[in-house]
Design a protein around this motif. Structure first.
Motif, PDB file in Angstrom:
ATOM      1  N   MET A 180      28.074  63.950  34.643  1.00  0.00           N
ATOM      2  CA  MET A 180      27.433  62.771  34.088  1.00  0.00           C
ATOM      3  C   MET A 180      28.238  61.540  34.473  1.00  0.00           C
ATOM      4  SD  MET A 180      24.665  62.196  32.229  1.00  0.00           S
ATOM      5  CE  MET A 180      24.440  63.719  31.313  1.00  0.00           C
ATOM      6  N   SER A 181      27.578  60.489  34.951  1.00  0.00           N
ATOM      7  CA  SER A 181      28.259  59.276  35.390  1.00  0.00           C
ATOM      8  C   SER A 181      28.952  58.597  34.222  1.00  0.00           C
ATOM      9  CB  SER A 181      27.240  58.307  36.012  1.00  0.00           C
ATOM     10  OG  SER A 181      27.829  57.051  36.252  1.00  0.00           O
ATOM     11  N   SER A 182      30.130  58.020  34.507  1.00  0.00           N
ATOM     12  CA  SER A 182      30.900  57.347  33.454  1.00  0.00           C
ATOM     13  C   SER A 182      30.216  56.066  32.990  1.00  0.00           C
ATOM     14  CB  SER A 182      32.309  57.023  33.971  1.00  0.00           C
ATOM     15  OG  SER A 182      32.224  56.178  35.117  1.00  0.00           O
ATOM     16  N   SER A 183      29.225  55.563  33.755  1.00  0.00           N
ATOM     17  CA  SER A 183      28.545  54.321  33.402  1.00  0.00           C
ATOM     18  C   SER A 183      27.369  54.550  32.455  1.00  0.00           C
ATOM     19  CB  SER A 183      28.038  53.619  34.666  1.00  0.00           C
ATOM     20  OG  SER A 183      27.101  54.443  35.351  1.00  0.00           O
ATOM     21  N   THR A 184      27.093  55.788  32.137  1.00  0.00           N
ATOM     22  CA  THR A 184      25.964  56.082  31.271  1.00  0.00           C
ATOM     23  C   THR A 184      26.303  55.790  29.820  1.00  0.00           C
ATOM     24  OG1 THR A 184      26.652  58.384  31.084  1.00  0.00           O
ATOM     25  CG2 THR A 184      25.079  57.861  32.819  1.00  0.00           C
ATOM     26  N   LEU A 185      25.259  55.481  29.026  1.00  0.00           N
ATOM     27  CA  LEU A 185      25.462  55.146  27.616  1.00  0.00           C
ATOM     28  C   LEU A 185      25.674  56.382  26.757  1.00  0.00           C
ATOM     29  CD1 LEU A 185      22.739  52.365  27.190  1.00  0.00           C
ATOM     30  CD2 LEU A 185      25.217  52.055  27.298  1.00  0.00           C
ATOM     31  N   TYR A 186      25.116  57.518  27.192  1.00  0.00           N
ATOM     32  CA  TYR A 186      25.198  58.745  26.405  1.00  0.00           C
ATOM     33  C   TYR A 186      25.758  59.855  27.299  1.00  0.00           C
ATOM     34  CZ  TYR A 186      21.824  55.718  24.091  1.00  0.00           C
ATOM     35  OH  TYR A 186      21.201  54.636  23.521  1.00  0.00           O
ATOM     36  N   ASP A 233       8.745  55.549  16.953  1.00  0.00           N
ATOM     37  CA  ASP A 233       9.310  55.217  18.264  1.00  0.00           C
ATOM     38  C   ASP A 233       9.750  56.455  19.035  1.00  0.00           C
ATOM     39  OD1 ASP A 233       8.862  52.581  17.801  1.00  0.00           O
ATOM     40  OD2 ASP A 233      10.962  52.011  17.525  1.00  0.00           O
ATOM     41  N   MET A 234      10.129  57.504  18.327  1.00  0.00           N
ATOM     42  CA  MET A 234      10.622  58.697  19.010  1.00  0.00           C
ATOM     43  C   MET A 234       9.556  59.306  19.920  1.00  0.00           C
ATOM     44  SD  MET A 234       9.288  61.813  17.784  1.00  0.00           S
ATOM     45  CE  MET A 234      10.606  63.002  17.806  1.00  0.00           C
ATOM     46  N   LEU A 235       8.273  59.094  19.607  1.00  0.00           N
ATOM     47  CA  LEU A 235       7.214  59.586  20.483  1.00  0.00           C
ATOM     48  C   LEU A 235       7.238  58.852  21.815  1.00  0.00           C
ATOM     49  CD1 LEU A 235       4.247  59.980  17.968  1.00  0.00           C
ATOM     50  CD2 LEU A 235       5.658  61.795  18.964  1.00  0.00           C
ATOM     51  N   GLN A 236       7.498  57.548  21.771  1.00  0.00           N
ATOM     52  CA  GLN A 236       7.620  56.772  23.008  1.00  0.00           C
ATOM     53  C   GLN A 236       8.854  57.202  23.791  1.00  0.00           C
ATOM     54  OE1 GLN A 236       5.538  54.722  24.375  1.00  0.00           O
ATOM     55  NE2 GLN A 236       6.853  54.092  26.088  1.00  0.00           N
ATOM     56  N   ASP A 270      18.994  51.195  22.937  1.00  0.00           N
ATOM     57  CA  ASP A 270      18.256  51.441  21.695  1.00  0.00           C
ATOM     58  C   ASP A 270      17.761  52.880  21.588  1.00  0.00           C
ATOM     59  OD1 ASP A 270      18.466  48.759  20.836  1.00  0.00           O
ATOM     60  OD2 ASP A 270      16.787  48.187  22.129  1.00  0.00           O
ATOM     61  N   PHE A 271      17.945  53.681  22.623  1.00  0.00           N
ATOM     62  CA  PHE A 271      17.364  55.021  22.630  1.00  0.00           C
ATOM     63  C   PHE A 271      17.872  55.856  21.456  1.00  0.00           C
ATOM     64  CE2 PHE A 271      16.370  59.301  23.776  1.00  0.00           C
ATOM     65  CZ  PHE A 271      15.260  59.226  24.604  1.00  0.00           C
ATOM     66  N   ALA A 272      19.168  55.846  21.225  1.00  0.00           N
ATOM     67  CA  ALA A 272      19.737  56.659  20.147  1.00  0.00           C
ATOM     68  C   ALA A 272      19.179  56.256  18.790  1.00  0.00           C
ATOM     69  CB  ALA A 272      21.259  56.547  20.149  1.00  0.00           C
ATOM     70  N   ARG A 273      19.045  54.947  18.577  1.00  0.00           N
ATOM     71  CA  ARG A 273      18.486  54.466  17.309  1.00  0.00           C
ATOM     72  C   ARG A 273      17.019  54.862  17.174  1.00  0.00           C
ATOM     73  NH1 ARG A 273      15.262  50.480  16.468  1.00  0.00           N
ATOM     74  NH2 ARG A 273      15.651  49.587  18.539  1.00  0.00           N
ATOM     75  N   GLN A 274      16.251  54.723  18.247  1.00  0.00           N
ATOM     76  CA  GLN A 274      14.827  55.047  18.194  1.00  0.00           C
ATOM     77  C   GLN A 274      14.589  56.532  17.957  1.00  0.00           C
ATOM     78  OE1 GLN A 274      13.898  53.393  22.063  1.00  0.00           O
ATOM     79  NE2 GLN A 274      12.928  51.601  21.162  1.00  0.00           N
ATOM     80  N   ASP A 314      20.680  64.038  17.884  1.00  0.00           N
ATOM     81  CA  ASP A 314      21.368  62.766  18.141  1.00  0.00           C
ATOM     82  C   ASP A 314      21.876  62.743  19.575  1.00  0.00           C
ATOM     83  OD1 ASP A 314      20.986  61.768  15.604  1.00  0.00           O
ATOM     84  OD2 ASP A 314      22.873  62.568  14.833  1.00  0.00           O
ATOM     85  N   VAL A 315      21.304  61.886  20.406  1.00  0.00           N
ATOM     86  CA  VAL A 315      21.702  61.850  21.818  1.00  0.00           C
ATOM     87  C   VAL A 315      23.089  61.259  22.004  1.00  0.00           C
ATOM     88  CG1 VAL A 315      19.309  61.735  22.602  1.00  0.00           C
ATOM     89  CG2 VAL A 315      20.597  59.608  22.257  1.00  0.00           C
ATOM     90  N   ASP A 316      23.596  60.539  20.994  1.00  0.00           N
ATOM     91  CA  ASP A 316      24.929  59.952  21.104  1.00  0.00           C
ATOM     92  C   ASP A 316      25.996  60.798  20.418  1.00  0.00           C
ATOM     93  OD1 ASP A 316      23.920  59.480  18.589  1.00  0.00           O
ATOM     94  OD2 ASP A 316      24.458  57.358  18.517  1.00  0.00           O
ATOM     95  N   PHE A 317      25.645  62.006  20.005  1.00  0.00           N
ATOM     96  CA  PHE A 317      26.608  62.911  19.394  1.00  0.00           C
ATOM     97  C   PHE A 317      27.449  63.568  20.486  1.00  0.00           C
ATOM     98  CE2 PHE A 317      27.454  67.227  17.430  1.00  0.00           C
ATOM     99  CZ  PHE A 317      28.420  66.770  16.545  1.00  0.00           C
ATOM    100  N   GLU A 318      28.732  63.765  20.182  1.00  0.00           N
ATOM    101  CA  GLU A 318      29.655  64.300  21.184  1.00  0.00           C
ATOM    102  C   GLU A 318      29.223  65.672  21.679  1.00  0.00           C
ATOM    103  OE1 GLU A 318      34.464  65.203  21.703  1.00  0.00           O
ATOM    104  OE2 GLU A 318      33.634  64.525  19.775  1.00  0.00           O
ATOM    105  N   GLN A 319      28.671  66.479  20.787  1.00  0.00           N
ATOM    106  CA  GLN A 319      28.192  67.811  21.152  1.00  0.00           C
ATOM    107  C   GLN A 319      26.659  67.794  21.134  1.00  0.00           C
ATOM    108  OE1 GLN A 319      30.070  70.351  18.259  1.00  0.00           O
ATOM    109  NE2 GLN A 319      32.070  70.232  19.234  1.00  0.00           N
TER     110      GLN A 319
END
Length: 557
Positions: free
Chosen positions: A1-7, A359-362, A377-381, A456-461
């Motif tokens: 995974m690229s280091s520039s990614t948000l998640y 929003d999660m459907l989108q 905003d993806f993680a929040r949505q 949660d897409v921003d969760f470490e695992q």
């Protein structure tokens, strides 16, 4: 995974795996065993979900539009095999034959060249006459332009006293029977040809006697109704006819908003009640009428009413009438899956995987998934949380009226004589989806544990599997780097002398990043979430991520 990614711990590409006719694994294959697969586990794990993202030369728009792939693991005395097949729905067959989308999918429109001009208004026809005619004809099964791509779930229906059949389901009323051995598509059953429903929940409820309950929508000139119906679990007489033909309507109740019924993916059942949750995401009948001309995607009909509260509606299972003594409302939220519901001390408890909005459907469109790593905003949505709602029931025999239960912090406010505002309890501050538990022992009953995948897409695992202790508000998890699990299935261990709720195992399939053709079956100890064994398979082609699973024990006919 690229280091520039948000998640950096989330691989969205796990959803982009796609098979075709040349890369399926139709014949059972053997795998490499590590650890121990308990010999008492004998049966089949079936899975359904998005399998083909591109059949027409153009990729579908939404994950829910991908054509269904049926997957199967067979377990017998410690040995395991794997296979998969494309579900031969009309939508898939026509797309494969013509190279065009021939039906309106959830997020992908029917190909413009296929629009049926019979639905266009003639110059001599008044607008009112045209609307009434379209409304009456719209929901007849012979006019249905919606897809029969049954890619959500699989359920067992009893067709003879001594035989069940497996059907792949979606929210449109066509179900496809699959052969339990070869997973070939056998036949289809159109619920609309037997009952007055135009759609139904993608998740039915199976009662202990094998009866299958579901809720659908029916139309009339005065608006839409919710229809509760059942398929029998057996018959007192030996009959040659398919028992599914004995399906019947139990009751109908009108939608709160006659021409904007609530979108409904599932419902709940307790000892005495069937619970319908009218959430804030609705289906606009006016927009559905427009689809008869545009042949657009079903998402064009969905409307989010942020300021409208969610209403919980109860149907008495004994009288099949709606309970109207109390009205239960809560702040707007969106949901797909109910965890469980039960009755306790003149209260009804219902646990739900809730989202602030739809929003999660989108977020599940292919475009949003492709760009997810760039979307702050993806993680929040996509942030969902398990919440507990408690609804007070009327007391009996002059008992003192009390509101609330000692083991939950759900707040109940009576603001009119018969109206209650429910502020749910946050069970745990953890993203949970595709929840499961010991279904046949605890469905509709008090329970303590459930199991779910991390959402949660921003969760470490990110690919973790979770065990939630509802009472202690704690969790355990299983995780392996760069791996993603399926919906967990709990199996009770018949060799365990303890009667603990979590005395059993979890079955899950496991996918690894950058290993598209690999899939494993994982067995976990449900008590401590430790691995007991796994079987790793090398398939003939990519193995897509499934949505929902069904376990059929070898002892079940």
């Amino acid at each position: 995974m690229s280091s520039s990614t948000l998640y950096p711990n989330c691989d969205f590409a796990i959803w982009f795996r796609s098979v075709d006719e040349t890369t399926t694994t139709e014949q059972p294959i053997q795998g490499k065993v590590t650890g121990v697969i308990p010999k008492w586990i004998n049966g089949c794990l079936y899975q359904n979900g998005p399998g083909l993202l591109d059949v027409t030369g153009q990729r579908v728009n939404h994950l829910f539009d991908a054509f269904s792939l049926i997957q199967k693991f067979t377990l017998n005395n410690g040995h395991v095999t794997y296979q998969n097949r494309i579900l031969q729905s009309n939508a898939y067959q026509q797309a494969h034959k013509t190279g065009r989308s021939c039906y309106s999918e959830y997020g992908t429109a029917k190909h413009n060249g296929n629009i049926n001009t019979v639905n266009e208004k003639t110059k001599s026809e008044s607008t009112l006459t045209w609307l009434l005619t379209r409304f009456q004809q719209l929901f007849h099964h012979k006019n249905d332009f919606r897809s029969d791509n049954a890619m959500i779930s699989i359920y067992p229906y009893r067709i003879k006293n001594d035989k069940i059949a497996l059907f792949a389901m979606t929210e449109t009323p066509v179900m496809h029977e699959i052969d339990p051995n070869t997973i070939e598509t056998c036949s289809k059953f159109n619920v609309s040809e037997h009952l007055p429903v135009v759609s139904h929940c993608g998740h039915a409820v199976i009662l202990n006697d094998g009866t299958v309950l579901n809720i659908g929508l029916s139309s009339s000139l005065t608006g839409m109704n919710y229809v509760l119906f059942e398929f029998p679990g057996g018959s007192e007489t030996n009959i040659d006819d398919n028992l599914m033909y004995k399906c019947r309507v139990l009751t109908k109740i009108p939608s709160r908003w006659p021409f904007n019924p609530s979108y409904m993916h599932t419902f709940a059942v307790t000892d005495n009640y069937i619970i319908i949750i009218e959430q804030s995401l609705c289906i606009s009948v006016a927009k559905v009428l427009q689809l008869t001309i545009t042949q657009g995607p079903m998402t064009d009909t969905l409307v989010w009413h942020e300021k409208e509260p969610v209403r919980f509606r109860l149907i008495n299972r004994h009288t099949m009438t709606e309970y109207n003594e109390y009205i239960y409302l809560a702040s707007s939220f969106f949901f797909l899956h109910i965890i469980n519901a039960y009755e306790d001390k003149n209260h009804l408890v219902i646990d739900i995987c809730c989202y602030e909005n739809a929003d999660m459907l989108q977020c599940m469109t292919i475009e949003e998934l492709e760009n997810g790593q760039k979307n702050p905003d993806f993680a929040r949505q996509f942030r969902g949380r398990p919440k507990r709602f408690v609804l007070p029931l009327p007391t009996q025999n002059n008992e003192e009226e009390t509101f609330g239960l000692s083991y939950t912090s759900c707040q109940i406010t009576r603001y009119e004589s018969n109206k209650f505002w429910i502020e749910p309890e946050l069970i745990v501050d953890i993203g949970c989806e595709l929840p499961q538990f010991d279904y046949f022992r605890y469905y509709g009953n008090f329970y303590r544990y459930f199991y779910a995948i991390n959402s949660d897409v921003d969760f470490e695992q990110c690919g973790a599997l979770r065990k939630i202790d509802i009472l202690s508000k704690t969790s355990l998890s299983w995780h392996e780097e760069d791996c993603y699990t399926s919906e967990p299935i709990f199996l009770r261990n018949p060799e365990d002398n303890e009667d603990d709720e979590d005395a059993g195992v979890l079955l899950v399939s496991l996918l690894r990043t950058n290993h598209e053709d690999e899939v494993s079956l994982l067995v976990l100890n449900a008590r401590d979430m430790t691995e007991m064994g796994r079987v790793q398979f090398q398939a003939n082609g990519p193995v897509p991520k499934c949505l929902h699973c069904l376990w059929i024990d070898s002892k079940i006919d």
